[in-house]
Structure formats: C-alpha cells, structure tokens
Design a protein around this motif. Structure first.
Motif, short mmCIF file in Angstrom:
data_model
loop_
_atom_site.label_atom_id
_atom_site.label_comp_id
_atom_site.label_asym_id
_atom_site.label_seq_id
_atom_site.Cartn_x
_atom_site.Cartn_y
_atom_site.Cartn_z
N HIS A 28 0.90 -1.15 -0.11
CA HIS A 28 -0.10 0.10 0.14
C HIS A 28 0.71 1.32 0.21
N GLN A 29 0.99 2.49 -0.58
CA GLN A 29 1.07 3.52 -0.35
C GLN A 29 1.63 4.50 0.91
N VAL A 30 0.65 3.76 2.03
CA VAL A 30 1.61 3.96 3.30
C VAL A 30 2.62 3.48 3.73
N ARG A 32 4.59 3.41 1.46
CA ARG A 32 6.73 3.40 0.35
C ARG A 32 7.26 4.74 0.96
N VAL A 150 -7.79 3.07 5.35
CA VAL A 150 -6.73 4.10 4.91
C VAL A 150 -7.08 5.05 2.87
N LEU A 151 -7.95 6.44 3.04
CA LEU A 151 -7.98 7.10 1.82
C LEU A 151 -6.45 7.93 1.83
N THR A 152 -6.04 8.01 0.87
CA THR A 152 -4.78 9.05 -0.01
C THR A 152 -5.30 10.08 -0.34
N LEU A 153 -4.88 11.30 -0.43
CA LEU A 153 -5.59 12.58 -0.29
C LEU A 153 -5.27 12.63 -1.63
N LYS A 154 -4.42 12.66 -1.58
CA LYS A 154 -3.19 13.31 -2.79
C LYS A 154 -3.66 12.84 -4.21
#
Length: 154
Positions: A28-30, A32, A150-154
C-alpha cells in the motif's frame, strides 16, 4: 540472544527496519518511503529508540542481528476497561530465520516488558497483504478488533 537496542545501535536496527519497509513497498502507498530518505528514516527510528515508553527488542544470533520487534506503552482513556495499551510495531526477521521461533521469543520479551509496565492488552497492525504475518500473530492469540482503512488524499 535478545537485547534491547540502544541509540548507538541505529545502523543495525535501521538495516533490519529496511527489510520490513522493503517487504511492504508493494502492499500500500502508506508503506512507501522516498528515495534518498535514509537520514530522515534513521532520525525517526532513533527517536523511537530513545522514547521512555518504548523498547526495541533485537535478536542476535552469532553476532548477527537477525530480528527486531518494537513495543511501546500508550495510555488510553481511564473510562475504558482496557486503559493501558501495549502496542507492537516494526516486527521483522531476516528471511532465513523465519519460522525458527525467534519471532515468538521477541514477542514474549515484549509481552513481559509490557506487563511489567502495566499494560492490560496489546494491539498491533499488520498489512492485509502480509498473510504470513497475520497467521503468525493469530497463532499467538491475536484477533481482529477493527478494520483499519486508509484514504489517500493526494
């Protein structure tokens, strides 16, 4: 042999932490990290090593650092029955040592320390893509209590 990491052990602890970080890069991006961020990551890790309510347990085998587990005590609201949270994070073993019992030994050292500090329960998070990790923690008696989203905001 289990030891508690000290600030002067930052390079050894960081190399173990990188194994964990690298393992999770595709989950997941969190998870990285940025290229060229070694100093910032080491600084974060050093802060955790120095925290009063945190211990970084490491396993040393023939002078080689092969695993680590970070444990901390976090206060919760006195209004809850379980108000003294032990928290486990950053748990990793070098691949050649997985399944050897070292992970359980690290957990038992952390569990004992957390009990001695007054913890009345232990929480942790594990990547939903880390099936071996989920099985490991469940084998020690852990069970799901929430679904972390998780919600990525970018």
């Amino acid at each position: 042999m289990i030891l508690e990491a000290q600030p002067e052990d930052i390079d050894e602890v960081y190399s173990l932490w990188r194994i964990l970080l690298d393992h999770h890069q595709g989950h997941h991006q969190v998870f990285r990290y940025k290229a060229g961020s070694e100093q910032a990551l080491k600084s974060e890790l050093l802060t955790r090593i120095k925290e009063k309510n945190t211990r970084v347990f490491v396993y040393q085998h023939n002078d080689e650092w092969v695993g680590m587990l970070m444990a901390s005590l976090r206060a919760s609201s006195a209004g809850f029955k379980l108000a003294h949270k032990g928290y486990i994070a950053e748990t990793v073993l070098k691949e050649a040592f997985r399944g050897s019992g070292i992970g359980k030994e690290l957990f038992e050292a952390a569990r004992k320390w957390l009990i001695d500090q007054g913890a009345d329960h232990i929480e942790l998070q594990v990547s939903v893509h880390n099936h071996a990790g989920i099985r490991f923690w469940e084998s020690l008696g852990f069970s799901p209590s929430t679904h972390h989203l998780v919600l990525t905001l970018k």
